[in-house]
Scaffold this active site. Sequence first.
Site, PDB file in Angstrom:
ATOM      1  N   GLY A  29     -58.041  68.100  13.416  1.00 55.99           N
ATOM      2  CA  GLY A  29     -58.053  68.142  11.952  1.00 55.99           C
ATOM      3  C   GLY A  29     -57.093  67.151  11.315  1.00 55.99           C
ATOM      4  N   ALA A  30     -56.866  67.325   9.994  1.00 54.56           N
ATOM      5  CA  ALA A  30     -56.105  66.347   9.179  1.00 54.56           C
ATOM      6  C   ALA A  30     -56.725  64.966   9.401  1.00 54.56           C
ATOM      7  CB  ALA A  30     -54.618  66.359   9.508  1.00 54.56           C
ATOM      8  N   HIS A  35     -60.166  58.933  12.961  1.00 56.38           N
ATOM      9  CA  HIS A  35     -61.187  59.915  13.377  1.00 56.38           C
ATOM     10  C   HIS A  35     -62.574  59.472  12.900  1.00 56.38           C
ATOM     11  CE1 HIS A  35     -57.561  62.681  12.910  1.00 56.38           C
ATOM     12  NE2 HIS A  35     -57.926  62.920  14.161  1.00 56.38           N
ATOM     13  N   GLN A 151     -54.010  60.020  27.288  1.00 55.35           N
ATOM     14  CA  GLN A 151     -55.001  61.101  27.157  1.00 55.35           C
ATOM     15  C   GLN A 151     -56.400  60.601  27.524  1.00 55.35           C
ATOM     16  OE1 GLN A 151     -55.074  63.816  23.628  1.00 55.35           O
ATOM     17  NE2 GLN A 151     -56.786  62.553  23.001  1.00 55.35           N
ATOM     18  N   SER A 184     -52.482  61.748  12.149  1.00 51.43           N
ATOM     19  CA  SER A 184     -52.308  62.901  11.249  1.00 51.43           C
ATOM     20  C   SER A 184     -50.831  63.116  10.979  1.00 51.43           C
ATOM     21  CB  SER A 184     -52.904  64.156  11.894  1.00 51.43           C
ATOM     22  OG  SER A 184     -54.238  63.910  12.273  1.00 51.43           O
ATOM     23  N   ARG A 185     -49.995  62.885  11.984  1.00 48.22           N
ATOM     24  CA  ARG A 185     -48.552  63.136  11.834  1.00 48.22           C
ATOM     25  C   ARG A 185     -47.880  62.174  10.853  1.00 48.22           C
ATOM     26  NH1 ARG A 185     -49.126  64.398  17.394  1.00 48.22           N
ATOM     27  NH2 ARG A 185     -48.374  66.482  17.912  1.00 48.22           N
TER      28      ARG A 185
HETATM   29  P1  AMP Z   1     -56.447  64.251  17.211  1.00 49.20           P
HETATM   30  O1  AMP Z   1     -57.038  64.935  16.016  1.00 49.20           O
HETATM   31  O2  AMP Z   1     -55.113  63.628  16.963  1.00 49.20           O
HETATM   32  O3  AMP Z   1     -56.481  65.131  18.454  1.00 49.20           O
HETATM   33  O4  AMP Z   1     -57.400  63.013  17.525  1.00 49.20           O
HETATM   34  C1  AMP Z   1     -58.777  63.193  17.778  1.00 49.20           C
HETATM   35  C2  AMP Z   1     -59.313  61.907  18.345  1.00 49.20           C
HETATM   36  O5  AMP Z   1     -59.139  60.846  17.400  1.00 49.20           O
HETATM   37  C3  AMP Z   1     -58.581  61.477  19.636  1.00 49.20           C
HETATM   38  O6  AMP Z   1     -59.541  60.947  20.545  1.00 49.20           O
HETATM   39  C4  AMP Z   1     -57.646  60.405  19.139  1.00 49.20           C
HETATM   40  O7  AMP Z   1     -57.280  59.460  20.136  1.00 49.20           O
HETATM   41  C5  AMP Z   1     -58.496  59.758  18.041  1.00 49.20           C
HETATM   42  N1  AMP Z   1     -57.643  59.033  17.099  1.00 49.20           N
HETATM   43  C6  AMP Z   1     -56.544  59.495  16.452  1.00 49.20           C
HETATM   44  N2  AMP Z   1     -55.988  58.512  15.709  1.00 49.20           N
HETATM   45  C7  AMP Z   1     -56.742  57.405  15.899  1.00 49.20           C
HETATM   46  C8  AMP Z   1     -56.687  56.064  15.411  1.00 49.20           C
HETATM   47  N3  AMP Z   1     -55.729  55.656  14.586  1.00 49.20           N
HETATM   48  N4  AMP Z   1     -57.640  55.175  15.825  1.00 49.20           N
HETATM   49  C9  AMP Z   1     -58.623  55.571  16.675  1.00 49.20           C
HETATM   50  N5  AMP Z   1     -58.732  56.826  17.163  1.00 49.20           N
HETATM   51  C10 AMP Z   1     -57.811  57.734  16.789  1.00 49.20           C
END
Ligand code: AMP
Length: 258
Positions: A29-30, A35, A151, A184-185
């Site tokens: 989320g966020a 995303h 990851q 998100s952070r």
């Molecule tokens: P999260 O919500 O942080 O668990 O991220 C969900 C997915 O979005 C994960 O596969 C992340 O690696 C990807 N993601 C998060 N930030 C970015 C970004 N700036 N660029 C590309 N993918 C992202």
Amino acid sequence: MKVIKTINKFSSVRNSLINQKIGFIPTMGALHLGHLSLIRKSINDSHITVVSIFLNPTQFDNKNDLNNYPNSLNQDLKKLKTSGVDIVLLPNFSDIFPDDYNFQIHENNLSKKYCGSLRNGHFNGVLTIVMKLFNIVQPNIAYFGMKDFQQLTLIKKMIHAFFIPIEIVACETIREKDGLAMSSRNLNLTANERKLAPLLYKTINSTLSLSEMKRKLINFGFKLDYLEIHGKQLLVTAYLGKVRLIDNVQLKKLDHAA
Ligand code: AMP
């Protein structure tokens, strides 16, 4: 767009999708443009795009980090609808952990390094939730960001190790105009920290030696968790105040001196 809150309901919808290519993006989320770039790829490649939003407590080693994680569900749902997502899965903890997290996926090599060496149990949490979501959603193709390079690598290795028939697509890191990797952070950065934050990418994307990069980052006010070479990537995690920033770049020079 269908918003589904239980695994039972999701499974009955999933069973009706025969001979459809299913693309899947798991998130916490966020949602931001990072995303949405993964989602756009899935919509391009697949018949049906499924996004999950689940703030997974088992991958947080720190309660404060979990409690302070931004939450914007209503805005997230609007963004997903506008993007053309077909199904959003919003499971709750007891539904997705009927075993109360007694069963876990452990990896014994890469998951112990970098982020894994500092965040106890983090990748057990990540790999276990991704495996569960894969089993529920049964996608043909799943999208992960290169921002979380360790990851992404571990998920590819898990797919290989357990013969899971899902294609994993690595998506490039989406950045703000000033170079800061979207996350998100970032919402938790103070105005001053937000001004300093792009220096992380700017520094690791330079041709300085590792020790020069470390010295610069510390002088700028970052508290470094690690800055290390992994294969052809340079991986970094650093704190600005209370916010952990993560990033990586492909090495410019393979002869970076320590
Ligand atoms: P999260 O919500 O942080 O668990 O991220 C969900 C997915 O979005 C994960 O596969 C992340 O690696 C990807 N993601 C998060 N930030 C970015 C970004 N700036 N660029 C590309 N993918 C992202």
